[in-house]
Design a protein around this motif. Sequence first.
Motif, mmCIF file in Angstrom:
data_model
loop_
_atom_site.group_PDB
_atom_site.id
_atom_site.type_symbol
_atom_site.label_atom_id
_atom_site.label_comp_id
_atom_site.label_asym_id
_atom_site.label_seq_id
_atom_site.Cartn_x
_atom_site.Cartn_y
_atom_site.Cartn_z
ATOM 1 N N ARG A 134 -4.860 3.012 -0.912
ATOM 2 C CA ARG A 134 -5.466 1.730 -1.271
ATOM 3 C C ARG A 134 -4.434 0.634 -1.090
ATOM 4 O O ARG A 134 -3.230 0.914 -0.971
ATOM 5 C CB ARG A 134 -5.980 1.751 -2.712
ATOM 6 C CG ARG A 134 -7.089 2.762 -2.979
ATOM 7 C CD ARG A 134 -7.727 2.518 -4.338
ATOM 8 N NE ARG A 134 -8.415 1.227 -4.380
ATOM 9 C CZ ARG A 134 -8.993 0.725 -5.476
ATOM 10 N NH1 ARG A 134 -8.918 1.395 -6.615
ATOM 11 N NH2 ARG A 134 -9.608 -0.432 -5.446
ATOM 12 N N ALA A 135 -4.892 -0.601 -1.070
ATOM 13 C CA ALA A 135 -3.988 -1.738 -0.876
ATOM 14 C C ALA A 135 -4.104 -2.682 -2.063
ATOM 15 O O ALA A 135 -5.192 -2.859 -2.636
ATOM 16 C CB ALA A 135 -4.323 -2.471 0.416
ATOM 17 N N TYR A 136 -2.983 -3.332 -2.414
ATOM 18 C CA TYR A 136 -2.922 -4.151 -3.619
ATOM 19 C C TYR A 136 -2.150 -5.443 -3.354
ATOM 20 O O TYR A 136 -1.314 -5.524 -2.450
ATOM 21 C CB TYR A 136 -2.212 -3.382 -4.740
ATOM 22 C CG TYR A 136 -2.862 -2.084 -5.119
ATOM 23 C CD1 TYR A 136 -3.824 -2.031 -6.115
ATOM 24 C CD2 TYR A 136 -2.517 -0.903 -4.464
ATOM 25 C CE1 TYR A 136 -4.435 -0.833 -6.459
ATOM 26 C CE2 TYR A 136 -3.111 0.299 -4.797
ATOM 27 C CZ TYR A 136 -4.074 0.330 -5.798
ATOM 28 O OH TYR A 136 -4.670 1.519 -6.132
ATOM 29 N N LEU A 162 -1.927 -2.285 5.610
ATOM 30 C CA LEU A 162 -2.655 -2.947 4.531
ATOM 31 C C LEU A 162 -4.135 -3.062 4.857
ATOM 32 O O LEU A 162 -4.998 -2.769 4.022
ATOM 33 C CB LEU A 162 -2.068 -4.341 4.296
ATOM 34 C CG LEU A 162 -0.692 -4.383 3.639
ATOM 35 C CD1 LEU A 162 -0.057 -5.753 3.831
ATOM 36 C CD2 LEU A 162 -0.786 -4.043 2.162
ATOM 37 N N THR A 208 0.837 -1.192 0.000
ATOM 38 C CA THR A 208 0.000 0.000 0.000
ATOM 39 C C THR A 208 0.871 1.240 0.000
ATOM 40 O O THR A 208 1.977 1.242 0.544
ATOM 41 C CB THR A 208 -0.941 0.039 1.228
ATOM 42 O OG1 THR A 208 -1.729 1.232 1.177
ATOM 43 C CG2 THR A 208 -0.157 0.033 2.535
ATOM 44 N N ALA A 252 -5.816 0.414 4.720
ATOM 45 C CA ALA A 252 -5.965 0.908 3.355
ATOM 46 C C ALA A 252 -6.999 0.117 2.570
ATOM 47 O O ALA A 252 -7.652 0.656 1.664
ATOM 48 C CB ALA A 252 -4.611 0.859 2.634
ATOM 49 N N ALA A 253 -7.171 -1.168 2.921
ATOM 50 C CA ALA A 253 -8.149 -2.008 2.223
ATOM 51 C C ALA A 253 -9.571 -1.789 2.715
ATOM 52 O O ALA A 253 -10.519 -2.283 2.100
ATOM 53 C CB ALA A 253 -7.768 -3.479 2.382
#
Length: 268
Positions: free
Chosen positions: A133-135, A223, A129, A226-227
Amino acid sequence: MTFHEGTDAELAVAAAQAGAAVVRGRYGTPLTRVQKSAGDFATAADLEAEKTIVDILRHARPHDAVTGEESGHLGSDGAERRWLVDPLCGTLNYAVGNMLVAVNVALRTGSKTIAAASADPFSDEVFWTGGDRAYLRSDGVDTPLTPSPESRLVDVNLDPPFPNAPGFRAVDLLAAPAFTEHFRPRVVSTTLAVAWVAAGRRAAYVTDGHLADSVHFAAGLALCQAAGCVVTGIHGQPLHTGTGGLIAAADPETHAALLAAIRDQSAP
């Protein structure tokens, strides 16, 4: 792209991936153990992975401070920007040939984590992140993380210390009727499980303890936040306040059910 030209988030990913490559490469080889305290040790893989990560961070951001699990504090104690490095979360797992481990890198600015990465050395996945946002990065492709309660799987950390005992004992939560009615417990013993909440692979994660500026938890917490997970202390209070602890839940309903189970456990 050089590390100097990349964003803090990309630097966190690159550093975590480099550490993960060391962990993966040393897996299954004879590993010297360095005793730290009773029941706690580091391996040569921990030390080598941390050196690799710290070298990357110090080269790319020479004015930032770094706190590593094994090397301690580097740079100015008063630095506004501090990297938190856990080079091998799940050392005991790793030392006995279990692949459930994580490599965690996070950047704190003041009281906020603005970049973080948690790498799984054996799936070659990186959860990351930049703060908004988180990825999940896999095979060079970034996919947004989406929390989900559908699995009903909840990881509960059973490692000490237990500062809230006897009012809260993680091991007792596993058998509480209010818990087993809704959830199925898991004990993974690595903070990779916190990233799994953000990714929808776990419904929640629960632990006791004081986790502020923890090299183990900083990346996973960033994470989850952000998610869009619900992240609080063990009794629902703001994170890192009061009695401490952590509930990271995929959604408000899961969080409420866990709070109810914890309240039942601690009731007279």
